[in-house]
Design a protein around this motif. Structure first.
Motif, PDB file in Angstrom:
ATOM      1  N   UNK A   1       0.837  -1.198   0.000  1.00 51.72           N
ATOM      2  CA  UNK A   1       0.000   0.000   0.000  1.00 51.72           C
ATOM      3  C   UNK A   1       0.875   1.252   0.000  1.00 51.72           C
ATOM      4  N   UNK A   2       1.928   1.234   0.777  1.00 47.09           N
ATOM      5  CA  UNK A   2       2.850   2.374   0.813  1.00 47.09           C
ATOM      6  C   UNK A   2       3.467   2.611  -0.566  1.00 47.09           C
ATOM      7  N   UNK A   3       3.874   1.540  -1.230  1.00 46.11           N
ATOM      8  CA  UNK A   3       4.467   1.662  -2.564  1.00 46.11           C
ATOM      9  C   UNK A   3       3.459   2.205  -3.575  1.00 46.11           C
ATOM     10  N   UNK A   4       2.249   1.670  -3.562  1.00 52.50           N
ATOM     11  CA  UNK A   4       1.214   2.132  -4.488  1.00 52.50           C
ATOM     12  C   UNK A   4       0.913   3.602  -4.229  1.00 52.50           C
ATOM     13  N   UNK A   5       0.750   3.969  -2.963  1.00 50.12           N
ATOM     14  CA  UNK A   5       0.450   5.365  -2.608  1.00 50.12           C
ATOM     15  C   UNK A   5       1.564   6.316  -3.044  1.00 50.12           C
ATOM     16  N   UNK A   6       2.797   5.841  -3.037  1.00 53.83           N
ATOM     17  CA  UNK A   6       3.920   6.703  -3.420  1.00 53.83           C
ATOM     18  C   UNK A   6       4.012   6.896  -4.938  1.00 53.83           C
ATOM     19  N   UNK A   7       3.327   6.058  -5.697  1.00 58.99           N
ATOM     20  CA  UNK A   7       3.427   6.113  -7.153  1.00 58.99           C
ATOM     21  C   UNK A   7       2.264   6.841  -7.826  1.00 58.99           C
ATOM     22  N   UNK A   8       1.162   7.047  -7.106  1.00 61.79           N
ATOM     23  CA  UNK A   8      -0.003   7.670  -7.735  1.00 61.79           C
ATOM     24  C   UNK A   8      -0.833   8.409  -6.694  1.00 61.79           C
TER      25      UNK A   8
ATOM     26  N   UNK B   1      -4.252   9.489  -7.586  1.00 59.98           N
ATOM     27  CA  UNK B   1      -5.677   9.266  -7.830  1.00 59.98           C
ATOM     28  C   UNK B   1      -5.998   7.778  -7.719  1.00 59.98           C
ATOM     29  N   UNK B   2      -7.255   7.441  -7.408  1.00 63.77           N
ATOM     30  CA  UNK B   2      -7.618   6.017  -7.345  1.00 63.77           C
ATOM     31  C   UNK B   2      -7.357   5.283  -8.665  1.00 63.77           C
ATOM     32  N   UNK B   3      -7.661   5.926  -9.783  1.00 61.79           N
ATOM     33  CA  UNK B   3      -7.410   5.289 -11.085  1.00 61.79           C
ATOM     34  C   UNK B   3      -5.912   5.065 -11.293  1.00 61.79           C
ATOM     35  N   UNK B   4      -5.109   6.066 -10.924  1.00 63.13           N
ATOM     36  CA  UNK B   4      -3.660   5.928 -11.023  1.00 63.13           C
ATOM     37  C   UNK B   4      -3.131   4.832 -10.119  1.00 63.13           C
ATOM     38  N   UNK B   5      -3.724   4.703  -8.943  1.00 59.08           N
ATOM     39  CA  UNK B   5      -3.300   3.656  -8.005  1.00 59.08           C
ATOM     40  C   UNK B   5      -3.626   2.261  -8.544  1.00 59.08           C
ATOM     41  N   UNK B   6      -4.754   2.149  -9.257  1.00 56.99           N
ATOM     42  CA  UNK B   6      -5.090   0.847  -9.848  1.00 56.99           C
ATOM     43  C   UNK B   6      -3.993   0.407 -10.812  1.00 56.99           C
TER      44      UNK B   6
ATOM     45  N   UNK C   1     -10.964  -3.405  -4.969  1.00 60.64           N
ATOM     46  CA  UNK C   1     -12.361  -2.987  -5.095  1.00 60.64           C
ATOM     47  C   UNK C   1     -12.574  -1.594  -4.505  1.00 60.64           C
ATOM     48  N   UNK C   2     -11.967  -1.315  -3.367  1.00 57.36           N
ATOM     49  CA  UNK C   2     -12.078   0.020  -2.767  1.00 57.36           C
ATOM     50  C   UNK C   2     -11.502   1.087  -3.698  1.00 57.36           C
ATOM     51  N   UNK C   3     -10.349   0.791  -4.315  1.00 55.92           N
ATOM     52  CA  UNK C   3      -9.777   1.732  -5.276  1.00 55.92           C
ATOM     53  C   UNK C   3     -10.703   1.909  -6.480  1.00 55.92           C
ATOM     54  N   UNK C   4     -11.273   0.814  -6.954  1.00 56.12           N
ATOM     55  CA  UNK C   4     -12.172   0.875  -8.113  1.00 56.12           C
ATOM     56  C   UNK C   4     -13.424   1.696  -7.795  1.00 56.12           C
TER      57      UNK C   4
END
Length: 188
Positions: free
Chosen positions: A68-75, A77-82, A133-136
């Protein structure tokens, strides 16, 4: 509160289970690598099964937090995080120590659904799909549960493909497919 020796045993077991497999790693090998005794191991983990479950639960907690930390550091927006999910998975699969997913490997070694090892492994992927699903939902997807299942299947397939044939590009192909699925699922 875990003791230093308990943590050492768990860390050594985790490394051996991931590198060699759970069934292939005996208690004697863990005891030797941890420079301890069977009595000490069994003081903290009454059975190998207890040690395996502790390994998987710790891996779940550590991986989830890191992921989650890695994903959050890369984007942002929720779409970007997906999409970032696939960047993080791709980077993880590129490390030399990559031996597949500990949960997929454990489920393969303990295939009966009622087995506690299998259940903990399935719970990890249930939680992963819930995260997706939460991100989507946050991205405005019309059917977030379906998209989460589709993206999870791409991730799981990429992991297994990369484990079977290293440096196959499976992560990038999965990301390309994910991009199409995400774009087709987000309502404008």
């Amino acid at each position: 509160m875990p003791t230093h020796l308990q943590e050492k045993i768990l860390n050594v077991a985790a490394e051996l289970f991931y590198r060699q497999g759970i069934r292939a790693t005996g208690v004697d090998a863990i005891v030797k690598a941890a420079n301890t005794t069977k009595m000490s191991l069994y003081k903290y983990f009454p059975s190998k099964d207890d040690l395996v479950l502790a390994f998987l639960r710790k891996r779940d907690e550590d991986f989830r937090q890191w992921f989650v930390q890695q994903v959050d550091s890369k984007a942002d927006t929720p779409e970007g995080k997906l999409l970032a999910v696939f960047d993080v998975i791709g980077a993880w699969m590129a490390i030399p120590e990559f031996r597949g997913c500990a949960f997929i490997n454990a489920a393969a070694e303990f295939p009966l659904e009622g087995n506690p090892v299998h259940r903990v492994s399935a719970e990890f992927y249930d939680s992963f799909r819930h995260y997706i699903s939460d991100l989507a939902k946050a991205a405005g997807c019309a059917d977030p549960e379906s998209l989460a299942l589709q993206l999870s299947l791409l991730v799981e397939g990429a992991i297994v493909s990369e484990q079977m044939k290293r440096y196959s590009g499976a992560g990038e192909y999965a990301k390309q497919a994910a991009k199409m699925l995400i774009e087709g699922s987000i309502t404008p």
